[in-house]
Scaffold this motif. Structure first.
Motif, PDB file in Angstrom:
ATOM      1  N   SER A 253      20.619  75.163  42.643  1.00  0.00           N
ATOM      2  CA  SER A 253      19.657  75.458  41.568  1.00  0.00           C
ATOM      3  C   SER A 253      18.481  76.270  42.106  1.00  0.00           C
ATOM      4  N   THR A 254      18.769  77.462  42.565  1.00  0.00           N
ATOM      5  CA  THR A 254      17.742  78.311  43.180  1.00  0.00           C
ATOM      6  C   THR A 254      16.577  78.584  42.242  1.00  0.00           C
ATOM      7  N   VAL A 255      16.873  78.700  40.943  1.00  0.00           N
ATOM      8  CA  VAL A 255      15.834  79.096  39.980  1.00  0.00           C
ATOM      9  C   VAL A 255      15.074  77.895  39.438  1.00  0.00           C
ATOM     10  N   THR A 256      15.801  76.851  38.977  1.00  0.00           N
ATOM     11  CA  THR A 256      15.121  75.740  38.294  1.00  0.00           C
ATOM     12  C   THR A 256      14.649  74.640  39.234  1.00  0.00           C
ATOM     13  N   ASN A 257      15.309  74.495  40.396  1.00  0.00           N
ATOM     14  CA  ASN A 257      14.892  73.462  41.359  1.00  0.00           C
ATOM     15  C   ASN A 257      14.971  74.023  42.769  1.00  0.00           C
ATOM     16  N   PRO A 258      14.047  74.893  43.144  1.00  0.00           N
ATOM     17  CA  PRO A 258      14.109  75.527  44.468  1.00  0.00           C
ATOM     18  C   PRO A 258      14.075  74.491  45.597  1.00  0.00           C
ATOM     19  N   PHE A 259      14.691  74.835  46.719  1.00  0.00           N
ATOM     20  CA  PHE A 259      14.802  73.909  47.853  1.00  0.00           C
ATOM     21  C   PHE A 259      14.118  74.483  49.081  1.00  0.00           C
ATOM     22  N   CYS A 260      13.032  75.224  48.849  1.00  0.00           N
ATOM     23  CA  CYS A 260      12.342  75.917  49.945  1.00  0.00           C
ATOM     24  C   CYS A 260      11.846  74.963  51.030  1.00  0.00           C
ATOM     25  N   ASP A 261      11.467  73.740  50.633  1.00  0.00           N
ATOM     26  CA  ASP A 261      10.853  72.820  51.594  1.00  0.00           C
ATOM     27  C   ASP A 261      11.815  72.372  52.688  1.00  0.00           C
ATOM     28  N   THR A 262      13.130  72.453  52.426  1.00  0.00           N
ATOM     29  CA  THR A 262      14.097  72.031  53.447  1.00  0.00           C
ATOM     30  C   THR A 262      14.881  73.209  54.022  1.00  0.00           C
ATOM     31  N   CYS A 263      14.447  74.431  53.735  1.00  0.00           N
ATOM     32  CA  CYS A 263      15.199  75.612  54.189  1.00  0.00           C
ATOM     33  C   CYS A 263      15.175  75.711  55.714  1.00  0.00           C
ATOM     34  N   ASN A 264      16.353  75.918  56.299  1.00  0.00           N
ATOM     35  CA  ASN A 264      16.450  76.075  57.760  1.00  0.00           C
ATOM     36  C   ASN A 264      17.108  77.397  58.131  1.00  0.00           C
ATOM     37  N   ARG A 265      17.121  78.368  57.184  1.00  0.00           N
ATOM     38  CA  ARG A 265      17.876  79.603  57.373  1.00  0.00           C
ATOM     39  C   ARG A 265      17.022  80.769  57.858  1.00  0.00           C
ATOM     40  N   ILE A 266      17.648  81.590  58.674  1.00  0.00           N
ATOM     41  CA  ILE A 266      17.115  82.902  59.027  1.00  0.00           C
ATOM     42  C   ILE A 266      18.208  83.904  58.679  1.00  0.00           C
ATOM     43  N   ARG A 267      17.844  85.006  58.063  1.00  0.00           N
ATOM     44  CA  ARG A 267      18.832  86.015  57.672  1.00  0.00           C
ATOM     45  C   ARG A 267      18.633  87.270  58.511  1.00  0.00           C
ATOM     46  N   LEU A 268      19.730  87.767  59.044  1.00  0.00           N
ATOM     47  CA  LEU A 268      19.715  89.008  59.793  1.00  0.00           C
ATOM     48  C   LEU A 268      20.494  90.044  58.989  1.00  0.00           C
TER      49      LEU A 268
END
Length: 284
Positions: A253-268
């Motif tokens: 649910s990227t739009v209605t319930n973002p999960f930014c607080d637990t994000c562990n990703r880096i994108r290259l």
């Protein structure tokens, strides 16, 4: 550096540990899904703009030295990169969990490559179980080979996740069909809220939310049949399972319930830039 363990970790200013690297191997794709790419494709840049395979491996090794424990290969479509088998093989020698996201058009050519590299998890994009509809969404005629390759992955004991972008008046009527598939086969269906990107004509009315997907599922199968299962740390999906099901389903649910607080990703990115968020306009 973690002073207690002596191990290196990448911490951001919010205290989040980033140990998951997503590497885009190419901007190119052999599909033209309307929500992702213009029908004519994107303007192709000269290959000198993009990372060489040697650079991909070198940067990956650097990130592993900084504490990255998981690498996922993405695109575009990663399997169309010229020497992708060599890249997969070398990354498979690193002490990380290696995974890949693909549209599965070419997967039948890489089953042994995946196995040799230790890949166990394969994410496949499939927005419809109806061949005509899928081919219309993707603007290509590849449904049958994709479905066949998904069956091939399941038969070879890969952990298969099916990513379904849910769009109102396009494919939300297939939610029950996808959930039913997870009851029959050992797969994880992941419904993804339609997200805004440049040029995909996103608006709120096309979005089908996490709650709406749950309401549809509960109404059809019965609330007692839909079981909430434990989400893994840093999971982007809220995960569920039907009783006596071989597989499971989740909702991102990227739009209605973002999960930014637990994000562990880096994108290259394929041209060698670090992007901390899919929605970030900034790159390093």
């Amino acid at each position: 550096m973690n002073s207690e363990t002596g191990h290196k970790t990448i911490l951001d200013t919010f205290g989040r540990k980033h140990d998951y690297l997503r590497i885009s191997l190419t901007e190119r794709c052999n599909l033209r899904c309307f929500y992702c790419m213009p029908e004519t494709g994107v303007a192709l840049r000269d290959k000198s703009h993009f990372m060489t395979s040697e650079e991909v491996i070198a940067i990956a090794k650097t990130f592993v030295g900084l504490g990255v424990k998981k690498i996922r290969l993405t695109g575009g479509e990663p399997l169309i990169k010229k020497d992708v088998a060599n890249v997969i093989k070398q990354l498979g020698e690193l002490p990380v969990e290696l995974a890949i996201s693909t549209n599965a058009v070419l997967v039948h050519n890489f089953i042994d490559v995946f196995k040799d590299a230790g890949i166990k998890s394969v994410n496949v994009s499939l927005d419809s179980l109806n061949a005509d509809r899928f081919n219309k969404i993707s603007r290509r005629e590849n449904f049958e080979i994709i479905k066949s390759n998904i069956d091939l992955l399941i038969a070879n004991d890969f952990d298969v996740k099916i990513n379904v972008v849910v769009m109102r008046d396009v494919n939300e009527d297939e939610i029950i069909d996808f959930v039913s598939w997870s009851k029959r086969d050992r797969i994880n269906i992941r419904f993804i809220e339609f997200m805004p990107f440049d040029g995909n004509k996103w608006d709120w009315n096309k979005k089908v939310s996490l709650q709406e997907i749950l309401d549809i599922t509960n109404a059809y199968f019965g609330q007692d049949e839909v079981i909430k299962i434990t989400d893994k740390p840093n999971d982007t999906a809220k995960n569920y399972q039907l009783k006596d099901s071989k597989g499971s389903f989740g909702i991102i649910s990227t739009v209605t319930n973002p999960f930014c607080d637990t994000c562990n990703r880096i994108r290259l990115t394929a041209d060698g830039k670090i992007k901390n968020c899919l929605f970030s306009s900034g790159e390093t």
